[in-house]
Design an enzyme around this catalytic site. Structure first.
Site, mmCIF file in Angstrom:
data_model
loop_
_atom_site.group_PDB
_atom_site.id
_atom_site.type_symbol
_atom_site.label_atom_id
_atom_site.label_comp_id
_atom_site.label_asym_id
_atom_site.label_seq_id
_atom_site.Cartn_x
_atom_site.Cartn_y
_atom_site.Cartn_z
ATOM 1 N N GLN A 207 6.168 22.577 54.612
ATOM 2 C CA GLN A 207 5.146 22.339 53.568
ATOM 3 C C GLN A 207 5.368 21.242 52.660
ATOM 4 O OE1 GLN A 207 2.535 24.032 52.429
ATOM 5 N NE2 GLN A 207 2.405 25.606 53.994
ATOM 6 N N SER A 208 5.897 19.984 53.484
ATOM 7 C CA SER A 208 6.036 18.777 52.563
ATOM 8 C C SER A 208 5.060 18.282 51.729
ATOM 9 C CB SER A 208 6.700 17.663 53.461
ATOM 10 O OG SER A 208 6.671 16.636 52.984
ATOM 11 N N ASN A 209 5.168 18.221 50.303
ATOM 12 C CA ASN A 209 4.324 17.522 49.749
ATOM 13 C C ASN A 209 4.138 15.973 49.909
ATOM 14 O OD1 ASN A 209 3.611 19.914 47.934
ATOM 15 N ND2 ASN A 209 5.734 19.585 46.986
ATOM 16 N N GLY B 8 9.794 18.567 55.407
ATOM 17 C CA GLY B 8 9.608 20.083 55.713
ATOM 18 C C GLY B 8 8.165 20.635 55.879
ATOM 19 N N ALA C 214 4.471 14.533 52.861
ATOM 20 C CA ALA C 214 3.595 14.334 54.096
ATOM 21 C C ALA C 214 1.916 14.748 53.674
ATOM 22 C CB ALA C 214 4.123 15.318 55.279
#
Ligand SMILES: *Cc1c(COP(=O)(O)O)cnc(C)c1O
Length: 333
Positions: free
Chosen positions: A73-75, A71, A77
């Site tokens: 705000q992917s943690n 997503g 990524a």
């Protein structure tokens, strides 16, 4: 017993196991927090445990870069971008956003992705539904455009290799809690954390109940996905870790408004926990799961004590909810 696959050192382990004294007293239930938000600073959270194995594998196989997705705000990524920089790999991220032509502002995890030099491809929810094919295509395109070789890391790092990160966490819990019963509660977003905990508890014969609280999708989806990862671990490393899907406990009635969307009551739980314990949970995962756990306890659900809540990190996602937090804070703003 078993041998852990090769890994690189990225996380500060073991993470502490901390009693939540005021909360336990208030609820009359013993609750401890496994501080996986302390695995590192910019790399903080649960994904770094998986990346220790995933990046070791990519480096050993001679890859020069990695591609992953999440997503906006992917943690996962963000952790991949920082970890890749740490070991000299390139990182390319496919991030889901409402309108790819109007990407979100440079804040929170996105700022860290860019600071780490990762390149970002914004994709729509429809494109994200075909993420596996998209990741493969992106890897081939990058190889053609930049040279080198790009490894695909799946969403959340949640495959059989990544799950070993949470076998290690189960090893730490065994040393910290011992062989007495306990309930291990955690947020579920792609299933790798759960799969690793189930595998670790089986391999070490730990008498722990593992209870996942999902933040998106539903119980059958995660039961199936986690069972698949356990089958893959069993086959690849010749281990007896298989579980039937319906033996995997997942609560799916705390997803609220949906992935990365917060109800005020969830944000109020986050505020309450910061004020009671000085611990900051994130709105997308750990705060939602903690809210679910507190609701279950209030409803009288019997859980074997101590309850160990795994704080899986996510602090960089807090900023994206500032406007929604504002009216809930009270006092002088
Ligand atoms: C990814 C994530 C989770 C969920 O872990 P999975 O292994 O993907 O199920 C929980 N908490 C935070 C903060 C995360 O970033």
């Amino acid at each position: 017993m078993y041998d852990l696959p090769a890994r690189i050192h990225l996380a500060q382990l073991p993470t502490p196991l901390q009693p939540l004294e005021r909360l336990s007293e208030r609820l009359g239930v013993r609750i401890l927090c496994k501080r996986d938000d302390l695995t590192e600073s910019a790399l903080s959270g649960n994904k770094v445990r998986k990346l220790e194995f995933l990046l070791a594998d990519a480096l050993a196989a001679g890859f020069t870069g990695v591609v992953t997705c999440g997503g906006e705000q992917s943690n996962h990524a963000r952790a991949t971008a920082i970890a890749a920089a740490r070991v000299g790999l390139e990182a390319h991220l496919l991030l889901r956003t409402r309108d790819p032509h109007e990407p979100p502002p440079l804040s929170g995890n996105i700022l860290l992705d860019r600071l780490a030099g990762a390149t970002i491809e914004w994709i729509s929810a429809e494109a994200y539904a075909e993420r596996e094919a998209r990741l493969e295509a992106a890897a081939r395109d990058l190889e053609a455009a930049r040279g080198g070789r790009f490894a695909v890391i799946p969403e959340g790092g949640s495959n059989a290799l990544g799950a070993w990160g949470y076998v290690r966490c189960a090893e730490e819990l065994a040393a910290q809690l011992g062989q007495a019963p306990a309930t291990i509660v955690h947020a579920v977003g792609s299933g790798g954390t759960s799969a690793g905990l189930h595998a670790g508890c089986r391999l070490l014969a730990l008498p722990y109940d593992v209870l996942g609280i999902c933040v998106c999708d539903d119980r059958p989806t995660f039961q199936r996905r986690i069972a698949e990862v356990l089958v893959e671990m069993g086959e690849r490393w010749s281990l007896d870790v298989r579980k039937e899907a319906d033996e995997i406990e997942i609560l799916d009635h705390y997803t609220g408004l949906g992935y990365a969307l917060s109800r005020d009551e969830e944000l109020k739980t986050i505020i309450e926990l910061v004020r009671a314990e000085g611990l900051v949970f994130d709105p997308v995962y750990s705060g939602k799961a903690m809210h679910g756990l507190l609701r279950e306890i209030a409803a009288g659900r019997a859980l074997r004590e101590p309850i160990v809540f795994i704080h899986t990190g996510g602090i960089f996602g807090l900023e994206a909810k500032a406007a929604q937090f504002s009216p809930l804070l009270g006092g002088s703003g």
